[in-house]
Design a protein around this motif. Structure first.
Motif, PDB file in Angstrom:
ATOM      1  N   TYR A 391       0.885  -1.159  -0.007  1.00 22.91           N
ATOM      2  CA  TYR A 391      -0.200  -0.048   0.208  1.00 22.91           C
ATOM      3  C   TYR A 391       0.918   1.189  -0.141  1.00 22.91           C
ATOM      4  N   ASP A 392       0.303   2.448  -0.545  1.00 26.33           N
ATOM      5  CA  ASP A 392       1.032   3.578  -0.672  1.00 26.33           C
ATOM      6  C   ASP A 392       0.860   4.694   0.298  1.00 26.33           C
ATOM      7  N   GLN A 393      -0.080   4.573   1.148  1.00 24.60           N
ATOM      8  CA  GLN A 393      -0.220   5.484   2.278  1.00 24.60           C
ATOM      9  C   GLN A 393       0.228   5.160   3.745  1.00 24.60           C
ATOM     10  N   GLU A 394       0.805   6.032   4.514  1.00 25.42           N
ATOM     11  CA  GLU A 394       0.908   5.781   5.772  1.00 25.42           C
ATOM     12  C   GLU A 394      -0.075   5.989   6.632  1.00 25.42           C
ATOM     13  N   ALA A 395      -0.409   5.007   7.791  1.00 25.54           N
ATOM     14  CA  ALA A 395      -1.566   5.118   8.429  1.00 25.54           C
ATOM     15  C   ALA A 395      -0.987   4.730   9.965  1.00 25.54           C
ATOM     16  N   LEU A 396      -1.955   4.841  10.899  1.00 27.53           N
ATOM     17  CA  LEU A 396      -1.548   4.320  12.286  1.00 27.53           C
ATOM     18  C   LEU A 396      -2.587   2.806  12.275  1.00 27.53           C
ATOM     19  N   HIS A 397      -1.402   1.929  12.841  1.00 28.69           N
ATOM     20  CA  HIS A 397      -1.772   0.624  13.017  1.00 28.69           C
ATOM     21  C   HIS A 397      -1.410  -0.131  14.230  1.00 28.69           C
ATOM     22  N   PHE A 398      -2.231  -0.753  14.935  1.00 27.60           N
ATOM     23  CA  PHE A 398      -1.677  -1.508  15.996  1.00 27.60           C
ATOM     24  C   PHE A 398      -0.489  -2.417  15.823  1.00 27.60           C
ATOM     25  N   HIS A 399       0.556  -2.422  16.329  1.00 24.04           N
ATOM     26  CA  HIS A 399       1.588  -3.131  16.010  1.00 24.04           C
ATOM     27  C   HIS A 399       1.317  -4.650  16.231  1.00 24.04           C
ATOM     28  N   PRO A 400       1.475  -5.460  15.288  1.00 24.61           N
ATOM     29  CA  PRO A 400       1.144  -6.769  15.194  1.00 24.61           C
ATOM     30  C   PRO A 400       1.949  -7.628  16.018  1.00 24.61           C
ATOM     31  N   ASP A 404      -0.065  -3.407  22.995  1.00 22.43           N
ATOM     32  CA  ASP A 404      -0.365  -2.080  23.352  1.00 22.43           C
ATOM     33  C   ASP A 404       0.559  -0.933  22.272  1.00 22.43           C
ATOM     34  N   GLY A 405       0.871  -1.539  21.157  1.00 20.58           N
ATOM     35  CA  GLY A 405       1.710  -0.673  20.559  1.00 20.58           C
ATOM     36  C   GLY A 405       0.858  -0.129  19.321  1.00 20.58           C
ATOM     37  N   VAL A 406       1.223   1.131  18.724  1.00 19.73           N
ATOM     38  CA  VAL A 406       0.760   1.897  17.715  1.00 19.73           C
ATOM     39  C   VAL A 406       1.801   2.184  16.971  1.00 19.73           C
ATOM     40  N   ILE A 407       1.792   2.070  15.661  1.00 15.94           N
ATOM     41  CA  ILE A 407       2.788   2.498  14.692  1.00 15.94           C
ATOM     42  C   ILE A 407       2.375   3.111  13.497  1.00 15.94           C
ATOM     43  N   LEU A 408       3.047   4.008  12.949  1.00 15.32           N
ATOM     44  CA  LEU A 408       2.781   4.936  11.925  1.00 15.32           C
ATOM     45  C   LEU A 408       3.733   4.018  10.504  1.00 15.32           C
ATOM     46  N   ALA A 409       2.613   3.342   9.573  1.00 13.76           N
ATOM     47  CA  ALA A 409       3.745   2.484   8.616  1.00 13.76           C
ATOM     48  C   ALA A 409       2.517   2.607   7.342  1.00 13.76           C
ATOM     49  N   GLN A 410       3.370   2.136   6.502  1.00 16.72           N
ATOM     50  CA  GLN A 410       2.827   1.691   5.114  1.00 16.72           C
ATOM     51  C   GLN A 410       2.532   0.169   5.196  1.00 16.72           C
ATOM     52  N   ARG A 411       1.349  -0.147   4.815  1.00 16.23           N
ATOM     53  CA  ARG A 411       1.004  -1.651   4.918  1.00 16.23           C
ATOM     54  C   ARG A 411       1.291  -2.368   3.931  1.00 16.23           C
ATOM     55  N   ASN A 412       1.997  -3.778   4.408  1.00 15.50           N
ATOM     56  CA  ASN A 412       2.529  -4.657   3.538  1.00 15.50           C
ATOM     57  C   ASN A 412       1.949  -5.791   3.948  1.00 15.50           C
ATOM     58  N   ASP A 413       1.179  -6.788   3.009  1.00  8.81           N
ATOM     59  CA  ASP A 413       0.604  -7.948   3.322  1.00  8.81           C
ATOM     60  C   ASP A 413       1.288  -8.966   2.451  1.00  8.81           C
ATOM     61  N   ASN A 414       1.379 -10.127   2.801  1.00  4.58           N
ATOM     62  CA  ASN A 414       1.614 -11.459   2.215  1.00  4.58           C
ATOM     63  C   ASN A 414       0.631 -12.394   2.587  1.00  4.58           C
ATOM     64  N   LEU A 415       0.096 -12.974   1.349  1.00  2.54           N
ATOM     65  CA  LEU A 415      -1.110 -13.761   1.558  1.00  2.54           C
ATOM     66  C   LEU A 415      -0.608 -14.998   1.004  1.00  2.54           C
ATOM     67  N   HIS A 416      -0.757 -16.331   1.651  1.00  8.80           N
ATOM     68  CA  HIS A 416      -0.530 -17.568   1.230  1.00  8.80           C
ATOM     69  C   HIS A 416      -1.553 -18.400   1.526  1.00  8.80           C
ATOM     70  N   GLU A 417      -1.532 -19.406   0.588  1.00 10.96           N
ATOM     71  CA  GLU A 417      -2.620 -20.524   0.300  1.00 10.96           C
ATOM     72  C   GLU A 417      -2.034 -21.786  -0.178  1.00 10.96           C
ATOM     73  N   ALA A 418      -2.099 -22.797   0.499  1.00  9.50           N
ATOM     74  CA  ALA A 418      -1.500 -24.115  -0.060  1.00  9.50           C
ATOM     75  C   ALA A 418      -2.529 -25.266   0.274  1.00  9.50           C
ATOM     76  N   GLY A 419      -2.543 -26.183  -0.425  1.00  9.01           N
ATOM     77  CA  GLY A 419      -3.580 -27.185  -0.219  1.00  9.01           C
ATOM     78  C   GLY A 419      -2.921 -28.572  -1.180  1.00  9.01           C
ATOM     79  N   THR A 420      -3.639 -29.744  -0.960  1.00  4.98           N
ATOM     80  CA  THR A 420      -3.440 -30.949  -1.251  1.00  4.98           C
ATOM     81  C   THR A 420      -4.939 -31.464  -1.439  1.00  4.98           C
ATOM     82  N   TYR A 421      -5.123 -32.399  -2.465  1.00 10.93           N
ATOM     83  CA  TYR A 421      -6.392 -33.122  -2.832  1.00 10.93           C
ATOM     84  C   TYR A 421      -6.076 -34.382  -3.138  1.00 10.93           C
ATOM     85  N   LEU A 422      -6.895 -35.502  -2.960  1.00  8.22           N
ATOM     86  CA  LEU A 422      -6.986 -36.835  -3.742  1.00  8.22           C
ATOM     87  C   LEU A 422      -8.365 -37.110  -4.213  1.00  8.22           C
ATOM     88  N   THR A 423      -8.437 -37.422  -5.694  1.00 10.33           N
ATOM     89  CA  THR A 423      -9.789 -37.605  -6.340  1.00 10.33           C
ATOM     90  C   THR A 423      -9.846 -38.997  -6.629  1.00 10.33           C
TER      91      THR A 423
END
Length: 464
Positions: A391-400, A404-423
């Protein structure tokens, strides 16, 4: 005129020499020879080439499902009609129906070499690959003509759907073809212990759920390789735990396409309506264009452009609306004699017009699926999907990492999905599919953006 008439009269009355008579007989014989040959060929039995009548008779036998009889009719003249487009296609269909799949494959390839824009020949070649158990190559060939959304993840189920639609088109000569399915099952939804789940709802929550899925697709073939298609896919999930909301999801697609040579170009609309609980819904709708190019029997390239909008009708506070512009490029590779496939793709794009305080976002990611059809009834696969949002805007976020911490940061997310199947297809048109799905979202921003869960479920599917 009078002089010419007199000359002819004098000539006709003049006695002929024996040499002139012999010469006239020779010329007359040479002139009549082609007529005599044609008459003899028409009256003699067929020994060297297929006549139009016999090809029509073979087509009628195919229409009646008498493949062996059609094969026996055309076999004696196969060598004499090598590289004849119509003959190769009709004889190929007879060979396939009579159980000679390898010979049918060669005949359809010969027919396509002379007439590469023939959708029936592409579909028939896909059916020959399917009969040979070369499923990944069959899928690549089918997709030069057909392309459906919302198919099952496994190669075996996908190619069975394509083969059935191709059978309706080629053998039943139907313009309108269709497929359908219904499945149900039971599973366990396990939310892992993360800082996000500790804050919102407690840690390590497990719920039993029951699911239902029904849907299908239509394809209408027009002339010159054009077609119209559409799919619907409805999914519902009911949770035993009253604290968990039930999920409902309707996915739809409609498109027009053009098949030409080893390529398929399609454009259309797709979207989904998702129930989010408490009477709220999330809607997605967009326009897209797909281009598929078959490099050879074992390789296919794909490209897609998508422009879509997500919105939440009826919610009092809208916080997640966005517009997406995205491009994707992929590659499918067949190996192990068509019994296995590797599908990889990469994507890039941007989320714009969002209502998030984090602003707009660049996105990029990749995914891969490895699938093995071990037998004609058992298929196993594994997949991984990843996306990064910057993301391109700085905003206040609860520190992950600190409640009890609050930070000013540009948000960056990494989304992961994995799976297996048998038919496992335990009976014709019936399959059992145990699956495992793992989700893991990691963010440098609010603790609510950090999430992890595992789903284990078993579904029974009936295909129509």
């Amino acid at each position: 005129m009078h002089g010419l008439t007199s000359t002819r009269t004098v000539s006709r009355d003049r006695p002929r020499s024996k040499w002139s008579v012999a010469l006239m007989l020779l010329i007359t014989g040479l002139a009549l020879q082609p007529i005599h040959t044609a008459f003899a060929s028409a009256s003699a039995p067929l020994t060297g080439s297929a006549s139009g009548t016999d090809l029509s008779q073979a087509r009628q036998l195919l229409h009646e499902g008498k493949y062996a009889e059609a094969y026996d009719l055309l076999s004696p003249v196969a060598d004499a009609n090598r590289d004849d487009v119509a003959f190769d296609y009709v004889f190929g269909r007879a060979a396939l129906g009579a159980g000679h799949a390898e010979q049918a494959r060669e005949l359809f390839q010969a027919s396509l070499a002379a007439q590469p824009d023939s959708p029936p020949a592409h579909l028939a070649l896909g059916r020959a690959y399917y009969a040979l158990g070369r499923y990944a190559e069959a899928k690549i060939e089918f997709e030069t003509v057909l392309h459906f959304d919302n198919l099952p993840p496994d190669l075996l189920s996908q190619v069975r759907i394509y083969n059935e639609v191709a059978r309706q088109s080629v053998e039943e000569e139907r313009r309108l073809t269709a497929f359908g399915y219904a499945e149900t099952g039971i599973g366990v939804y396990d939310v892992h212990d993360t800082i996000g789940t500790q804050t919102f709802g407690g840690s390590d929550r497990k719920d039993t759920f029951y699911n239902l899925r029904v849907g299908g697709g239509l394809n209408y073939a027009l002339d010159d390789g054009y077609a119209l298609s559409g799919t619907l896919d409805y999914r519902f999930r009911y949770f035993d735990n009253n604290d968990s909301r039930d999920n409902a999801d309707l996915r739809w697609n409609m498109a027009g396409s053009r098949s030409f040579g080893d390529n398929n170009l399609s454009a259309g609309f797709r979207g989904r309506v998702s129930y989010r609980g408490n009477g709220n819904y999330r809607n997605d709708a967009g326009i897209y264009a797909d281009y598929l190019h078959r490099l050879d029997a074992a390789n296919q390239l794909s490209f897609e452009l998508l422009y879509s909008r997500r919105w939440y009708p009826g919610e009092p506070v809208v916080t997640w609306t966005r517009t997406t512009a995205q491009g994707t490029a992929g590659w499918i590779h067949s190996f192990m004699d068509g019994r296995a496939s590797l599908n990889v793709d990469g994507r890039f794009g941007r989320y714009v017009s969002t209502t998030l305080p984090d602003g707009n976002s660049d996105l990029y990611g990749a995914s891969a699926t490895l699938d093995f059809a071990f037998t004609d009834t058992v298929d196993w696969g594994i997949y991984y999907w990843w996306e990064h949002n910057a993301y391109d805007q700085e905003a206040l976020h609860f520190h992950p990492e600190a409640l009890d911490g609050v930070i000013l940061a540009q948000r960056n997310d990494n989304l992961h999905e994995a799976g297996t199947y048998l038919t496992w297809e335990f009976a014709p048109s019936w399959s059992l599919r145990p699956s495992i799905l793992w989700l893991h979202d990691k963010s440098n921003a609010d603790i609510g953006f950090n999430y992890s869960s595992t789903e284990i479920f078993v579904n029974v599917r009936k295909s129509f």
